[in-house]
Motif scaffolding. Structure first.
Motif, mmCIF file in Angstrom:
data_model
loop_
_atom_site.group_PDB
_atom_site.id
_atom_site.type_symbol
_atom_site.label_atom_id
_atom_site.label_comp_id
_atom_site.label_asym_id
_atom_site.label_seq_id
_atom_site.Cartn_x
_atom_site.Cartn_y
_atom_site.Cartn_z
ATOM 1 N N HIS A 44 0.847 -1.333 0.047
ATOM 2 C CA HIS A 44 -0.049 0.052 0.040
ATOM 3 C C HIS A 44 0.927 1.278 0.125
ATOM 4 O O HIS A 44 1.915 1.098 0.342
ATOM 5 C CB HIS A 44 -1.046 -0.051 1.288
ATOM 6 N N LEU A 45 0.390 2.342 -0.506
ATOM 7 C CA LEU A 45 1.104 3.510 -0.853
ATOM 8 C C LEU A 45 0.633 4.675 0.317
ATOM 9 O O LEU A 45 -0.621 4.874 0.539
ATOM 10 C CB LEU A 45 0.875 4.056 -2.085
ATOM 11 N N GLU A 46 1.682 5.168 0.923
ATOM 12 C CA GLU A 46 1.166 6.239 1.879
ATOM 13 C C GLU A 46 2.116 7.460 1.441
ATOM 14 O O GLU A 46 3.107 7.390 1.027
ATOM 15 C CB GLU A 46 1.666 6.081 3.326
ATOM 16 N N VAL A 47 1.405 8.819 1.636
ATOM 17 C CA VAL A 47 2.005 10.096 0.920
ATOM 18 C C VAL A 47 1.840 11.012 2.030
ATOM 19 O O VAL A 47 0.752 11.176 2.600
ATOM 20 C CB VAL A 47 1.477 10.482 -0.424
ATOM 21 N N SER A 48 2.989 11.676 2.572
ATOM 22 C CA SER A 48 3.021 12.500 3.723
ATOM 23 C C SER A 48 3.618 14.016 3.079
ATOM 24 O O SER A 48 4.465 13.889 2.104
ATOM 25 C CB SER A 48 3.762 11.914 4.727
ATOM 26 N N LEU A 98 12.976 14.661 -0.922
ATOM 27 C CA LEU A 98 11.873 13.644 -1.159
ATOM 28 C C LEU A 98 12.420 12.375 -0.544
ATOM 29 O O LEU A 98 13.363 11.915 -1.153
ATOM 30 C CB LEU A 98 11.371 13.585 -2.513
ATOM 31 N N ASP A 99 11.630 12.069 0.284
ATOM 32 C CA ASP A 99 12.082 10.678 0.933
ATOM 33 C C ASP A 99 11.117 9.485 0.377
ATOM 34 O O ASP A 99 9.844 9.694 0.347
ATOM 35 C CB ASP A 99 11.738 10.608 2.683
ATOM 36 N N VAL A 100 11.836 8.367 0.101
ATOM 37 C CA VAL A 100 11.094 7.309 -0.714
ATOM 38 C C VAL A 100 11.671 5.977 0.072
ATOM 39 O O VAL A 100 12.802 5.966 0.265
ATOM 40 C CB VAL A 100 11.481 7.396 -2.124
ATOM 41 N N SER A 101 10.529 5.278 0.366
ATOM 42 C CA SER A 101 10.938 3.913 1.024
ATOM 43 C C SER A 101 9.937 2.944 0.792
ATOM 44 O O SER A 101 8.860 3.195 0.421
ATOM 45 C CB SER A 101 10.790 4.318 2.483
ATOM 46 N N VAL A 141 4.892 1.356 0.936
ATOM 47 C CA VAL A 141 5.523 2.565 0.184
ATOM 48 C C VAL A 141 5.245 3.588 0.315
ATOM 49 O O VAL A 141 3.770 4.103 0.635
ATOM 50 C CB VAL A 141 5.074 1.885 -1.321
ATOM 51 N N THR A 142 6.327 4.301 0.885
ATOM 52 C CA THR A 142 6.185 5.868 1.309
ATOM 53 C C THR A 142 6.725 6.925 0.671
ATOM 54 O O THR A 142 7.810 6.760 0.372
ATOM 55 C CB THR A 142 6.590 5.825 2.921
ATOM 56 N N LEU A 143 5.916 7.833 0.297
ATOM 57 C CA LEU A 143 6.720 9.253 -0.146
ATOM 58 C C LEU A 143 6.490 10.206 0.798
ATOM 59 O O LEU A 143 5.375 10.535 1.337
ATOM 60 C CB LEU A 143 5.735 9.320 -1.468
ATOM 61 N N GLY A 144 7.525 10.914 1.179
ATOM 62 C CA GLY A 144 7.349 11.744 2.179
ATOM 63 C C GLY A 144 8.026 13.233 1.519
ATOM 64 O O GLY A 144 9.286 13.409 1.158
#
Length: 397
Positions: free
Chosen positions: A274-278, A323-326, A314-317
């Motif tokens: 799942h994708l999370e965007v902050s 930009l942080d991608v993990s 899956v995280t975008l910050g």
């Protein structure tokens, strides 16, 4: 230095540092001491008075063993001579120093040379009633085995070094190939951006003051033309690739707008992602968006192939300047059977070109390095695996 080392007294720490560098000398001294002790014990086992001269000769033979690695033949000859003198004097030595010296000759010298030393030594020890032929042959055999073992170990170490050098060369080749592929992708994006800016600025500048509506139409036509030119540049790029790649689908380069669809396709294929965007999302350069998409795609492919997770995040910050991608999964990265399909990408792959084959981490590192970012790929404490990248974006407008 760890806590246990700091707790040791100074003298013990000094010994601990000294011993590894002098291990061979310590071992040789121990062997010489044991051989000398055995020799003296056998000479005076009948409780006869200890004589000075025989004792000195036995000690001399033991001291000579300290140099056995530097001159094994000379040490063998000297120990046999002292044994002969002791035998003539009626003290009947046990022959421990000559046997140790014979072992050393067999260990350090070529097989033919050690066999030439074995024959007279065995005859001498047997004729002098110091030792039997099987004992001498056994000492020689142990030395020959030690030599074979050492050579085998050295051969394994050399092979391991060769394989390591070969692996490094292959990694460099893979990195260069990946760098070339990235340069091509970025070249396309840069060429497109420069063309759009150049045409847009020239056309709008020419009619901006006299005909604002015309300038607006010109910019709209430039936008459409740029999209068509981008598709054409990709077709030209395919002509430069391998023949089996020329018939690949000519899709536009993926962007962050397609990232949710990418994650959803892996979830539909059996990977619980799942994708999370902050943070406040904002438009990014094409090279950054493409790299983020490819990093997530490669990381998810690796999880699908090598892990059996119950959750993949899956995280975008979005930060002000980065930009942080993990991509983090909660299971180990080296399980034998992945969930869902047995191998390969999801059954319904997302739009866009296929992921570059092989050397996934190498490719991710190269992509991040080109953009001036940093990549971290490491196991998690709970047995999972984490791939995280931080990409610089510049100050927010």
């Amino acid at each position: 230095m760890n806590a246990s080392s700091r707790a040791l007294p100074g003298s013990l720490r000094a010994v601990r540092r000294w011993f590894p560098a002098h291990r061979t000398q310590v071992f040789d001294a121990a062997v010489a001491a044991v051989a000398t002790g055995v020799e003296l014990g056998l000479m005076f086992e009948d409780a006869s008075p200890v004589a000075a001269v025989p004792t000195l000769l036995a000690l001399a033979a033991g001291i000579a063993l300290l140099t056995r690695r530097y001159a094994p033949e000379a040490v063998l000859a000297f120990t046999c001579t002292t044994a002969a003198v002791l035998t003539v004097a009626g003290h009947y030595p046990g022959g421990a120093p000559p046997l140790v010296a014979l072992f050393t000759v067999a260990e350090l010298r070529e097989r033919r040379a050690s066999l030439l030393a074995l024959a007279p030594t065995a005859v001498f020890l047997t004729a002098s009633s110091i030792s039997a032929v099987p004992v001498a042959v056994g000492a020689w055999g142990l030395g020959a085995y030690a030599q074979t073992r050492r050579r085998y170990t050295l051969a394994l170490e050399e092979r391991a070094d060769h394989l390591e050098r070969e692996r490094t060369q292959l990694s460099l080749i893979a990195a260069q190939q990946e760098r070339t592929a990235i340069a091509r992708e970025l070249h396309d994006i840069v060429a497109h951006s420069v063309t759009v800016m150049l045409l847009g600025v020239r056309g709008a500048r020419d009619v901006l003051r006299t005909a604002p509506d015309v300038a607006d139409d010109t910019l709209a036509r430039v936008e459409t033309s740029a999209e068509q030119s981008l598709a054409e540049l990709r077709r030209m790029l395919l002509l430069l690739r391998e023949p089996d790649e020329r018939h690949a689908a000519l899709h536009p380069q993926p962007s962050l707008d397609q990232l949710a669809a990418l994650v959803a396709s892996y979830d539909a294929a059996g990977l619980p992602a799942h994708l999370e965007v902050s943070g406040p999302a904002r438009p990014l350069d094409g090279g950054v968006e493409l790299s983020v998409y490819r990093i997530v795609e490669e990381a998810l492919t690796n999880v699908l192939k090598h892990a059996r997770p119950t959750r993949v995040a899956v995280t975008l910050g979005f930060g002000r300047t980065h930009l942080d991608v993990s991509v983090v999964n909660d299971d180990g990265p080296h399980h034998s059977a992945p969930p869902g399909p047995p191998a390969g990408p999801p059954s319904a792959p997302p739009p866009g070109p296929a992921t570059t084959a092989g050397h996934g981490l190498v490719g991710m590192r190269e992509r991040v390095a080109v953009l001036g970012g940093v990549l971290e790929a490491r196991p998690e404490a709970d047995g999972g695996f984490r791939v995280a990248a931080r990409l610089p974006l510049g100050d927010a407008a």
